[in-house]
Design a protein around this motif. Sequence first.
Motif, PDB file in Angstrom:
ATOM      1  N   ARG A  65      40.224  36.392  50.815  1.00  0.00           N
ATOM      2  CA  ARG A  65      41.150  37.521  50.733  1.00  0.00           C
ATOM      3  C   ARG A  65      42.594  37.039  50.825  1.00  0.00           C
ATOM      4  N   ARG A  79      51.717  41.248  61.198  1.00  0.00           N
ATOM      5  CA  ARG A  79      51.631  40.011  60.408  1.00  0.00           C
ATOM      6  C   ARG A  79      51.491  40.334  58.922  1.00  0.00           C
ATOM      7  N   THR A 122      48.759  35.153  50.680  1.00  0.00           N
ATOM      8  CA  THR A 122      49.367  34.935  51.991  1.00  0.00           C
ATOM      9  C   THR A 122      48.354  34.292  52.924  1.00  0.00           C
ATOM     10  N   PRO A 123      48.622  33.102  53.430  1.00  0.00           N
ATOM     11  CA  PRO A 123      47.672  32.522  54.378  1.00  0.00           C
ATOM     12  C   PRO A 123      47.643  33.305  55.685  1.00  0.00           C
ATOM     13  N   THR A 165      51.448  41.505  52.580  1.00  0.00           N
ATOM     14  CA  THR A 165      50.132  41.798  52.022  1.00  0.00           C
ATOM     15  C   THR A 165      49.342  42.655  52.996  1.00  0.00           C
ATOM     16  N   PRO A 166      48.964  43.854  52.619  1.00  0.00           N
ATOM     17  CA  PRO A 166      48.144  44.647  53.531  1.00  0.00           C
ATOM     18  C   PRO A 166      46.761  44.021  53.707  1.00  0.00           C
ATOM     19  N   GLY A 167      46.118  44.350  54.827  1.00  0.00           N
ATOM     20  CA  GLY A 167      44.769  43.857  55.100  1.00  0.00           C
ATOM     21  C   GLY A 167      43.746  44.603  54.266  1.00  0.00           C
ATOM     22  N   GLY A 181      54.006  39.238  56.062  1.00  0.00           N
ATOM     23  CA  GLY A 181      53.496  38.489  54.915  1.00  0.00           C
ATOM     24  C   GLY A 181      53.563  39.260  53.605  1.00  0.00           C
ATOM     25  N   GLY A 230      45.399  37.502  48.072  1.00  0.00           N
ATOM     26  CA  GLY A 230      46.654  38.164  48.436  1.00  0.00           C
ATOM     27  C   GLY A 230      47.856  37.247  48.383  1.00  0.00           C
ATOM     28  N   LYS A 283      49.062  42.957  41.863  1.00  0.00           N
ATOM     29  CA  LYS A 283      48.931  41.572  41.417  1.00  0.00           C
ATOM     30  C   LYS A 283      48.053  41.539  40.166  1.00  0.00           C
TER      31      LYS A 283
END
Lengths: 441, 441
Positions: B333, A333, B339-340, A339-341, A337, B337, B2
Motif C-alpha cells: 500500500r 503521519r 509514501t513509505p 497519502t490517506p490510509g 505524507g 501510495g 494517481k
Amino acid sequence: MKPERGPLRVALLGCGVVGSEVVRLLREQADDLAARVGTPLELAGVAVRRPERVRAGVDPALVTTDAQGLVTRDDVDIVVEVIGGIEPARTLMLEAMKTGKSVVTANKALLAEDGATLFAAAREYGADLYYEASVAGAIPLLRPLRESLVGDHVHRVLGIVNGTTNYILDQMDSNGAGFNEALEEAQALGYAEADPTADVEGFDAAAKAAILAQLAFHTPVTAADVHREGITEVSAADVAGAKGMDCVVKLLAICERVPSDGGAQDGRNGRGVSVRVYPAMIPRSHPLASVREAYNAVFVEAESAGSLMFYGAGAGGAPTASAVLGDLVAVARNVVGGTPGPVEVTYAKLPVLPMGETVTRYYIHLDVTDEAGVLAAVAAEFARHEVSIQAVRQVGLGEEAQLVVVTHRAPDAALSAVVEGLRGLDSVREVASVMRVEGEE
Amino acid sequence: MKPERGPLRVALLGCGVVGSEVVRLLREQADDLAARVGTPLELAGVAVRRPERVRAGVDPALVTTDAQGLVTRDDVDIVVEVIGGIEPARTLMLEAMKTGKSVVTANKALLAEDGATLFAAAREYGADLYYEASVAGAIPLLRPLRESLVGDHVHRVLGIVNGTTNYILDQMDSNGAGFNEALEEAQALGYAEADPTADVEGFDAAAKAAILAQLAFHTPVTAADVHREGITEVSAADVAGAKGMDCVVKLLAICERVPSDGGAQDGRNGRGVSVRVYPAMIPRSHPLASVREAYNAVFVEAESAGSLMFYGAGAGGAPTASAVLGDLVAVARNVVGGTPGPVEVTYAKLPVLPMGETVTRYYIHLDVTDEAGVLAAVAAEFARHEVSIQAVRQVGLGEEAQLVVVTHRAPDAALSAVVEGLRGLDSVREVASVMRVEGEE
C-alpha cells in the motif's frame, strides 16, 4: 524530500471523560508525538455544549460551542470526535471530511448504524477515518484485524466486548449472586450506569460486533443485522448449571463464517456470515473463560495465524484516549505524507444469515416427571428435528427429577423447534433453562 | 488520482517452511490481497540455495540461485526475506533498499544484532522495512507497539516469547518432570530442535527482547545489551518451590523503564531501561501464568492503556507467513501510495542499565543447620546489603531444616551479594535454589 511544514492542528469535539484525557496526553506526550509524526500536534479548538463544565487543564481560549464552525475552519487539519451518539456527530464528521480534514472517532453507535455513509465520504474526499477506540477501548484490535491479518483468512471472532456485563456475570459466577443483586453492586461501584439498558440488553456489544464483523469479513454489517440477546434473563440456576458442565456464562459477541453445505459455488467464504450477541456457556479451559471483572478480550481464529487473543481494559477515559492518540498519530503521519490510509473495503459482500440458519449448540435443563418413558419422549422430540444429542444426564428423583441435555451442533431454528416441542410434552413439567454453548465441541 | 499501475512484483528470498507458506497464501488469497492493496501482488522470483529442495506449488520457472541478481532486478518492487541469519540476509536486504525496494523480513537475529544499519538504509533510500514476523509469530504485536500505543507511555513489556522453553517449563510444572526429561519429550514432539541451544539458553528470547525494547522505549537496544539466562539450570525442585508459593516458572523477556531515584532530571523516562531474559516465578493469578504448551503471550503495561495482553502461536510456518503477508500488504500500500511508512525512531536514546542496577525480587531456598540463631544470621546477611525480607518460612527439622525467603524489590547486585554472603555462612549448608520473582509484589 517534502518541504517542512508547521504544526498539525487538531480540533476536538467533546471534552468529557475521554476528551479531557486526550487534551492531557496531547500536552504531556507532546515531544514523543512530534517525534513520531514529524511535526508537532497542536490543539486548535475544543467544541462543547456546556463550556462551564470543561475541566481544568483545557485552555479556556480554545473552548467554543460552535462545533460546526470549528470543523470547517481552514486552520484545522484533523478532527477528533468523542461526543458519541448519532447526531450531531455524523453531520460534523461529514462536514469535516468534506472540507478536507481527516477524522478520528470513538463512536461505535454511529459506525455500527451508518458506517457506510462515513466510509463513502472518506473515499470521496480522500480523508482518513480511524476508529480504534470504538471497540474494546485501548486494546489494539481493529488495526490488527484491518492490517496485520489482511493476508490471512479469518474464520471467527469471539469476544467479550462489554465490561459491565462481564463484571455482572463474573460476580454471579464467583459468589452465586442473582442478576439483580450483581447489577446493583456493579452500579454501586460505577461499573454500570443508572440506566443499564445499553449494556445489559446487549446493544453496546451488538454495535461492536457489527464493526468487528465488517472488518473481519470485508462485508457490510450494521447493528440491525446483529442477532441480540441480553443477560437480564440469566439466572443463578443457569450459572450453576454452567458450573456443573465445567463452563462459565459470558456475554459473547460472535462473528463467524458459516461453512457451505458442500455447495462448491460458496467457495472459501462459505454461505455467509453469522453475527450475534448472547449469553452462552464456554468451557472453563477456553482462554476467554478467565477474563474477569470488567476486562474485555477478543479471540480471533484465522486460517494461518491460528488462535489469537487480545486482552485489556475495554473502557474508561484513559484507555479510550490512548486508542484515540494511536489513531491520531497514524492519521497525522498520513497527512504529513500526503497519502490517506486504507479506507474500509467491503468487497466481499457476504450475506448476513438469519439466526435460524446459524449453527450452534444448546444446553437444555428440564424438570420432568419421574416415570418410565420420559427419556424416550424427550429423545424423540430431538430426533424429530434432526438434532443430535451429545450427552444427557438425569438428576434427582420424584418431584425433583431433572434432565440435562447437551446437543451437538445444529441450526438454531431446529434447536428452537426442539425447545418448543419439549414444552408441549406431558412428561416435561418445565423447561428450566436453555442456553447456547460456544467454544469447541 | 494517481495513475493506474500494474501488479506489484515480489521477490522471495528463502523457500523453506515459512517461504512456501508465503507462496501458498499469495496464490490462494490473491483476490483479497489485490482488493486490499489496490493492485495484484505477483511473485517475481524465488531465490534458494538448493533448487531441488523447493516444494511443490512453486513455479519452477521462478526459482533461482542468484539472490543478489533477484533483489537488484528492475522489475521487483518488494523483497521478502525469510532466509534468516546474519549473512547473506543483511547484504541482500541492503542491496534491495539501495535499489529502491521495500523489505519485509522475519529475521529476528539480524534485527537484534544490527537493526541500526538496516533502519539507517531504510531512511536513506526512503524504503520500508517491516518485520512483524520476527517476534511472536502471527501475534500482531510490533504494529500495536509501533502504531497503536504511540501516543501512550509504555512502562513495561513482559512476555513469553519462546515456545520451546514454555513447552518444557509447562511440562515440568504439569507432571514434575526434570529439565532433561522435558527437553527430550519436546524434541520427540518437534517442539525443540536437535541442538536446542538457541532456545534453552535464551538467545532466541533475548533477540526478541531487544526488538521489543527498542520499539517500546524508542531506544537503540541490541541482543548484546540484553541480560540473558536460560532454563537449563531450572530444576524440578525450583518448579516445586514455585508451586509452594502459588507461582509458576516461566522464561520471561522483560523490558522496563527503571524509575529515577527521585532525581527530577530523569523526567518521565526514568533512569534508563532494563532488558533481560531469565526464568522467573510469576503468580498463578497473572495472565501470563495460564499460557500453556508452546504458546506465546506478551503483556504490556502502559500509562493510559493499562494492562494489555497479546496471545497466540509464536512460531510455525503458517502463523509466521500470516504475519509476513500482513506486512507485505502494508508495504505494498505504501508503494502504491508513494509514501513509505514510519521508519523506526530511537530518539529517546535511554541508557540500557546493567543487570546489577535492575530492581527485582528474589526467592531463595536454603538448606540450613537446625540450631538456634540460624534465622538471625541469615537475616543479618540481608540487612547488611539493605535488602528487605517480605516473607520467611521454615520447613522441616534436623537434617532436613530449610528456610524459604522471599525479598522485597531491591537492586539485583545487592540481591546477588546477599546470596554470596549466605553461601559463606556456617549455618547454611546449601543455597538450594535462587530464582527471581516477577509480577506485582
